[in-house]
Design a protein around this motif. Sequence first.
Motif: not given
Length: 69
Positions: A40-44
């Motif tokens: 998962x990528x960090x949420x902006x």
Amino acid sequence: MTNLKVHAPAPVDLEGDLASLRGDCARMAPHWTAPEKIATRPVPPSLIHGVTVPAASARMLEAMPDYGN
């Protein structure tokens, strides 16, 4: 008047119980698999709405050292 029946505790047989539990786990292990790891990528920050932080907490976090994360 309530008649409460008191039962003696079950005899403690830790080795038998532990062996039984381990056997049950070994038999069930193939039936339970871990899900595939999903990266998962960090949420902006622009997508985070409605989060409020008390001023004292914000000051405390601001004062904490940054470990480069």
